[in-house]
Design a protein around this motif. Structure first.
Motif, short mmCIF file in Angstrom:
data_model
loop_
_atom_site.label_atom_id
_atom_site.label_comp_id
_atom_site.label_asym_id
_atom_site.label_seq_id
_atom_site.Cartn_x
_atom_site.Cartn_y
_atom_site.Cartn_z
N THR A 199 -5.36 6.91 0.46
CA THR A 199 -6.92 8.07 0.85
C THR A 199 -6.57 9.29 0.22
N ILE A 200 -5.67 9.47 0.63
CA ILE A 200 -5.39 11.24 -0.80
C ILE A 200 -5.41 10.68 -1.65
N SER A 201 -5.14 9.56 -2.82
CA SER A 201 -5.43 9.83 -4.29
C SER A 201 -6.71 10.22 -4.45
N SER A 215 -13.08 0.41 1.46
CA SER A 215 -12.26 0.76 2.00
C SER A 215 -11.45 0.87 0.24
N PHE A 216 -9.77 1.34 0.77
CA PHE A 216 -9.22 1.28 -0.59
C PHE A 216 -8.23 0.19 -0.46
N LYS A 217 -8.05 0.16 0.64
CA LYS A 217 -7.14 -1.36 1.18
C LYS A 217 -6.99 -2.13 2.06
N GLY A 218 -7.27 -3.35 2.19
CA GLY A 218 -7.28 -4.38 3.04
C GLY A 218 -6.39 -3.98 3.71
N ILE A 267 -3.18 4.35 9.43
CA ILE A 267 -2.22 5.90 9.19
C ILE A 267 -1.25 5.44 9.37
N SER A 268 -0.87 3.97 8.48
CA SER A 268 0.25 3.78 8.03
C SER A 268 -0.04 4.51 6.30
N ILE A 269 1.35 4.95 5.80
CA ILE A 269 2.17 5.71 5.23
C ILE A 269 1.03 5.04 3.51
N PHE A 270 0.39 4.46 3.42
CA PHE A 270 0.17 3.35 2.81
C PHE A 270 -1.02 4.02 1.91
N SER A 271 -1.59 3.43 3.25
CA SER A 271 -3.30 3.57 3.64
C SER A 271 -3.86 4.66 3.57
N LEU A 272 -2.89 5.52 3.54
CA LEU A 272 -2.73 7.74 3.99
C LEU A 272 -2.92 8.23 2.11
#
Length: 204
Positions: free
Chosen positions: A110-112, A7-10, A102-107
């Motif tokens: 991921t998209i980065s 994962s990219f975020k905790g 599905i928060s903007i920060f997680s998306l």
């Protein structure tokens, strides 16, 4: 089969997903040797396993150990994976799973990684939407559209946000081993995910 969770975020359900996929694989075919390799420095999966007095349908090993034999291996990686590590993780696995809220920060996180993920063959990874609202589909639909526009591969199955996972963590048991409708609903989510994975990657 080797499945790696990164994962990219905790706080996106990485370890919960690793535990419940290992449970699904262990329950799917009794007698098969399923190992969860806990590579997260917090050793959360190992603590969960010990709290449950090792009653799971799989074995948890410290990430510093090297399993000698297994039918299925699930690898829980450290949180906040560096995108440069995705290619080696994917090459060492049959399937790389990337949980994302599905928060903007997680998306955005991921998209980065679009360029890195696009360099993988389509069957090497999937993004798993987690902590989805139990009511209403609009936010989930919007998230799927954003990922599809980025040409990223997403599981059809998503995992709903349910407080029963907190009970599961305290007991050291999977939601499959807890009673009540919330536990049943939570386990149904992971069974659906397990079936989707088995259909696509189970024969590898």
């Amino acid at each position: 089969m080797i499945i790696t969770i990164a994962s990219f975020k905790g706080g996106v359900g990485k370890t919960t997903t690793a535990l419940h996929l290992a449970e699904y694989l262990g329950k799917r075919r009794k007698g098969s040797k399923v190992i969860l390799l806990d590579g997260d420095p917090n050793r959360s999966a190992l603590s969960w396993y010990e709290r449950g007095q090792q009653r799971a349908a799989f074995t948890v090993m410290d990430g510093d150990e090297e399993p000698s034999a297994f039918d299925h291996l699930v690898v829980d990686t450290p949180a906040r994976t560096d995108p440069t590590e995705l290619l080696p993780l994917a090459s060492a696995s049959d399937l790389l799973i990337i949980p994302s809220e599905i928060s903007i920060f997680s998306l955005e996180a991921t998209i980065s990684t679009v360029s890195t993920l696009r360099s993988l063959s389509d069957d090497k990874y999937r993004i798993l939407l987690t902590m989805l609202p139990t009511r209403g589909l609009k936010r989930e639909v919007n998230a799927r559209e954003a990922l599809n526009e980025a040409e990223l591969k997403v599981f059809n199955t998503g995992i709903k946000a349910r407080t029963v996972y907190q009970d599961s963590a305290l007991e050291g048991l999977s939601v499959a081993d807890l009673r009540g409708d919330p536990a049943t609903a939570a386990w149904n989510d992971y069974q659906a995910l397990g079936k989707e994975i088995w259909k696509g990657w189970g024969t590898k």
